[in-house]
Design a protein around this motif. Structure first.
Motif, PDB file in Angstrom:
ATOM      1  N   ALA A  88       7.199   4.747   3.924  1.00 37.86           N
ATOM      2  CA  ALA A  88       8.240   4.196   4.398  1.00 37.86           C
ATOM      3  C   ALA A  88       9.564   3.720   3.936  1.00 37.86           C
ATOM      4  N   ALA A  89       9.479   2.461   3.053  1.00 35.88           N
ATOM      5  CA  ALA A  89      10.491   2.638   1.553  1.00 35.88           C
ATOM      6  C   ALA A  89      11.481   3.752   1.332  1.00 35.88           C
ATOM      7  N   LEU A  90      10.614   4.799   0.569  1.00 42.68           N
ATOM      8  CA  LEU A  90      11.367   6.156   0.199  1.00 42.68           C
ATOM      9  C   LEU A  90      11.572   6.730   1.422  1.00 42.68           C
ATOM     10  N   SER A  91      11.333   6.718   2.841  1.00 41.67           N
ATOM     11  CA  SER A  91      12.216   7.787   4.208  1.00 41.67           C
ATOM     12  C   SER A  91      13.249   6.627   4.689  1.00 41.67           C
ATOM     13  N   TYR A  92      13.044   5.660   4.129  1.00 40.74           N
ATOM     14  CA  TYR A  92      15.055   4.483   4.066  1.00 40.74           C
ATOM     15  C   TYR A  92      15.692   4.706   3.305  1.00 40.74           C
ATOM     16  N   GLY A  93      15.250   5.401   2.097  1.00 36.73           N
ATOM     17  CA  GLY A  93      15.999   6.023   1.296  1.00 36.73           C
ATOM     18  C   GLY A  93      15.913   5.181  -0.359  1.00 36.73           C
ATOM     19  N   ALA A  94      14.828   3.976  -0.244  1.00 37.26           N
ATOM     20  CA  ALA A  94      14.426   3.250  -1.521  1.00 37.26           C
ATOM     21  C   ALA A  94      14.112   4.470  -2.456  1.00 37.26           C
TER      22      ALA A  94
ATOM     23  N   ALA B  30      -0.384   7.436  -0.572  1.00 38.03           N
ATOM     24  CA  ALA B  30       1.061   8.109  -0.497  1.00 38.03           C
ATOM     25  C   ALA B  30       0.985   9.363  -0.110  1.00 38.03           C
ATOM     26  N   ALA B  31       0.380   9.697  -1.231  1.00 40.40           N
ATOM     27  CA  ALA B  31       0.106  11.727  -1.047  1.00 40.40           C
ATOM     28  C   ALA B  31      -0.124  11.764   0.277  1.00 40.40           C
ATOM     29  N   HIS B  32      -1.857  10.715   0.669  1.00 40.38           N
ATOM     30  CA  HIS B  32      -2.394  11.640   1.897  1.00 40.38           C
ATOM     31  C   HIS B  32      -1.399  11.155   3.027  1.00 40.38           C
ATOM     32  N   VAL B  33      -0.502  10.530   3.120  1.00 42.41           N
ATOM     33  CA  VAL B  33       0.730  10.321   4.356  1.00 42.41           C
ATOM     34  C   VAL B  33       1.095  11.203   4.327  1.00 42.41           C
ATOM     35  N   LEU B  34       1.805  11.625   3.019  1.00 38.72           N
ATOM     36  CA  LEU B  34       2.889  12.451   3.386  1.00 38.72           C
ATOM     37  C   LEU B  34       2.506  14.349   3.290  1.00 38.72           C
ATOM     38  N   ARG B  35       0.919  14.040   3.171  1.00 39.53           N
ATOM     39  CA  ARG B  35       0.555  15.325   3.702  1.00 39.53           C
ATOM     40  C   ARG B  35       0.245  14.852   5.261  1.00 39.53           C
TER      41      ARG B  35
ATOM     42  N   ASP C  36       1.072  -1.191  -0.177  1.00 40.39           N
ATOM     43  CA  ASP C  36       0.506   0.099  -0.106  1.00 40.39           C
ATOM     44  C   ASP C  36       1.185   1.207  -0.402  1.00 40.39           C
ATOM     45  N   GLY C  37       0.397   2.339   0.062  1.00 41.17           N
ATOM     46  CA  GLY C  37       0.550   3.598   0.095  1.00 41.17           C
ATOM     47  C   GLY C  37       2.158   4.019   1.135  1.00 41.17           C
TER      48      GLY C  37
END
Length: 380
Positions: free
Chosen positions: A179-185, A370-375, A173-174
């Motif tokens: 989470a993956a992006l936050s690890y640097g992926a 993902a957009a919602h989580v980031l916001r 899911d988003g």
């Protein structure tokens, strides 16, 4: 969302559908590509001619970039590479670490090379050899898998290599994408989640079995081919775990004969492939993407005691044949719908998936989440 992955391969969204044997065919791959993600065509369960036909079928269904998954240790690997180059495929992914020479050959032809790995040292190796990116899967992932969780393995690899890293194992899911992006992926890869879509050709009864599974119904066993293999808990898996050595050998020979007829592979080639799998496992030389083609990451324990008269130290002939014919066990379920005779590779996320969206719906939903989580993340 632009990331190093989307820039590298030319897709709209940083999401990869992995190359699952008997599952990732032209319909699923083209649906994924049309949804703006990167679809990977599984080739290990196809002949070279079938691969070329499948690539052309994907081309007839989409203008978007897509990839082909290869087994680097296959006897006809170079013939498959020629298909990729001649047909203008954008990405080559690998279920086993490709050689430096194979990476160079593909890169010289303008193909993006993305090996799959299950350990930091494997990522460092293929990065040094010129890989454009690396897909790293943690132990939550389906098929052949390791013991290190994605949340631990992913940052290790990100810190170790200077190329884009795609995270696999446990994503659906988003929230996972963020989470993956936050690890640097640079993105995420998913197998089980794409298997459980309306665009997947897996029989409905098999999909229903996946949807009914809980997290505790997804286990790791070495009974199928001697390597740690994450799959659904079924009567078939229980039978393999309880089978004696003689019975296991008889079953292995029967299934190997079936796979030989389907794939056109000779008996010597099958034995060679099985030995290569086992040899790579013993020497830590087989980083790979699980599930898709019956092959995956090494690092597993050997199944059984082997045999002194077997093909190698600690190996029995049943182990070698089981390693070579695992695709037949997957085919029984994924193509024929025989959950009683086949095995169903599965990530742990099967236990939290409860619907069958189209690839378009799935990708759109993940990006929206993902957009919602980031916001909604609290300010730093």
């Amino acid at each position: 969302m632009k990331t190093a992955l989307t820039e590298l391969v030319g897709v709209r969204h940083p999401i990869v559908q992995t190359g699952m044997g008997w599952v990732a065919g032209p319909r699923l791959v083209s649906a994924t590509a049309n949804a703006g993600a990167l679809g990977i065509l599984a080739s290990a369960t196809m002949t070279v001619d079938e691969l070329r036909a499948a690539v052309r079928e994907v081309r007839s269904r989409t203008d978007a970039p897509f990839g082909v998954n290869l087994r680097a240790d296959a006897g006809d690997a170079r013939a498959r590479v020629r298909v990729i180059v001649e047909e203008g495929v954008r990405v080559a992914s690998f279920a086993l670490a490709p050689s430096r020479e194979l990476i160079a050959e593909l890169k010289d032809a303008g193909v993006v090379v993305i090996p799959s790995v299950g350990a930091r040292r494997h990522a460092e190796k293929v990065a040094a050899w010129g890989a454009d990116a690396v897909l790293v899967q943690g132990g939550e992932g389906g098929g052949h898998t390791g013991e290190v969780a994605t949340s631990v393995l992913l940052p290790q690899v990100v810190d170790a290599v200077g190329i884009p890293v795609v995270a696999a194992g446990g994503f659906h899911d988003g929230r996972g994408l963020v989470a993956a992006l936050s690890y640097g992926a640079a993105g995420i890869a998913m197998g089980t989640r794409f298997l459980l879509t309306s665009d997947s050709t897996v029989p409905d009864a098999v999909k229903a079995t996946y949807l009914a599974a809980t997290v505790n119904d997804v286990l790791v066993t070495t009974a199928v081919d001697g390597l740690p293999h994450r799959m659904l808990r079924t009567e078939m898996v229980a039978a393999l775990e309880e089978a004696g050595r003689v019975r296991a050998l008889a079953q292995a020979v029967r299934r190997a004969a079936g796979f030989r007829r389907l794939s056109g592979t000779s008996w010597p080639a099958m034995i060679r492939d099985g030995l290569a799998m086992r040899h790579g496992d013993r020497h830590g030389g087989r980083p790979g993407k699980p599930g898709g083609n019956g092959h995956g990451k090494g690092g597993g324990k050997r199944h059984g005691k082997g045999g002194r008269k077997g093909p190698g130290k600690g190996l029995s002939w049943s182990q070698v044949l089981l390693a070579a014919n695992t695709p037949m066990l997957l085919r029984a379920a994924m193509v024929e719908g025989r959950t009683d005779l086949g095995v169903m590779a599965s990530g742990q996320v099967a236990g939290v998936i409860d619907d069958l969206p189209s690839c378009e719906e799935l990708v759109t939903r993940i990006m929206s989440e993902a957009a919602h989580v980031l916001r909604t993340l609290p300010p730093v």
